[in-house]
Design a protein around this motif. Structure first.
Motif, short mmCIF file in Angstrom:
data_model
loop_
_atom_site.label_atom_id
_atom_site.label_comp_id
_atom_site.label_asym_id
_atom_site.label_seq_id
_atom_site.Cartn_x
_atom_site.Cartn_y
_atom_site.Cartn_z
N ALA A 60 0.81 -1.22 0.00
CA ALA A 60 0.00 0.00 0.00
C ALA A 60 0.84 1.27 0.00
N HIS A 61 2.14 1.12 0.12
CA HIS A 61 3.02 2.28 0.29
C HIS A 61 2.80 3.38 -0.75
N GLY A 62 2.73 3.05 -2.00
CA GLY A 62 2.59 4.06 -3.05
C GLY A 62 1.16 4.49 -3.32
N ASN A 63 0.20 3.85 -2.68
CA ASN A 63 -1.21 4.18 -2.92
C ASN A 63 -1.58 5.51 -2.27
N LYS A 64 -2.48 6.21 -2.91
CA LYS A 64 -3.00 7.46 -2.35
C LYS A 64 -4.35 7.18 -1.70
N PRO A 65 -4.73 7.98 -0.71
CA PRO A 65 -6.05 7.81 -0.09
C PRO A 65 -7.17 7.96 -1.11
N VAL A 66 -8.15 7.07 -1.03
CA VAL A 66 -9.26 7.05 -1.98
C VAL A 66 -10.48 7.75 -1.40
N VAL A 67 -10.66 7.65 -0.10
CA VAL A 67 -11.82 8.24 0.57
C VAL A 67 -11.29 9.23 1.62
N HIS A 68 -11.96 10.36 1.74
CA HIS A 68 -11.61 11.35 2.76
C HIS A 68 -12.79 11.50 3.71
N VAL A 69 -12.49 11.47 5.01
CA VAL A 69 -13.52 11.60 6.04
C VAL A 69 -13.34 12.94 6.72
N GLY A 70 -14.39 13.76 6.71
CA GLY A 70 -14.31 15.10 7.27
C GLY A 70 -15.14 15.28 8.51
N LYS A 71 -15.66 16.50 8.67
CA LYS A 71 -16.36 16.86 9.90
C LYS A 71 -17.66 16.08 10.11
N ASP A 72 -18.24 15.52 9.03
CA ASP A 72 -19.46 14.73 9.18
C ASP A 72 -19.18 13.33 9.71
N GLY A 73 -17.91 12.97 9.80
CA GLY A 73 -17.54 11.66 10.37
C GLY A 73 -17.97 10.51 9.48
N LEU A 74 -18.37 9.43 10.11
CA LEU A 74 -18.74 8.22 9.40
C LEU A 74 -20.21 8.24 9.00
N SER A 75 -20.55 9.15 8.13
CA SER A 75 -21.93 9.25 7.65
C SER A 75 -22.23 8.07 6.74
N ASP A 76 -23.49 7.91 6.40
CA ASP A 76 -23.89 6.84 5.48
C ASP A 76 -23.20 7.00 4.13
#
Length: 110
Positions: free
Chosen positions: A27-43
């Motif tokens: 996974a070292h070269g992989n970039k983040p696919v999902v970003h989690v912000g202020k809404d947290g773990l929303s649906d």
């Protein structure tokens, strides 16, 4: 490939340190696919994570600074809510997860 399921439940066996190291290197070269912000773990976020796992077994998620929870806590909350997902590594605000494909696993664990 060795059996990664625990016979006492449907949950996968815990990853060994050697397996986690192997997955971290993949996974070292992989970039983040999902970003989690202020809404947290929303649906919507959970749906995005599920969809991302439809095309990959290793997944990086970035927890943004404005999230209400700490990355490690959020990582375990995600793993608890999703079947077969395991936390591989948490570094700073980036978390790596692993979930083998149920039909055709691509990653062979040592």
């Amino acid at each position: 490939m060795p059996d990664t399921t625990d016979n006492s439940s449907n949950e996968p066996a815990r990853l060994t340190s050697k397996q986690r190291a192997h997955l971290r290197s993949l996974a070292h070269g992989n970039k983040p696919v999902v970003h989690v912000g202020k809404d947290g773990l929303s649906d919507a976020v959970m749906t995005s994570i599920e969809e991302a796992f439809n095309t990959r077994e290793l997944l990086k998620i970035r927890i943004l600074d404005n999230a209400n929870e700490q990355p490690r806590d959020m990582a375990h909350a995600i793993a608890d809510r999703m079947e077969g997902v395991q936390v591989v590594h948490t570094m700073g605000w980036t978390v790596t997860f692993y979930r083998p494909d149920p039909d055709e696993p691509q990653i062979e664990l040592p």
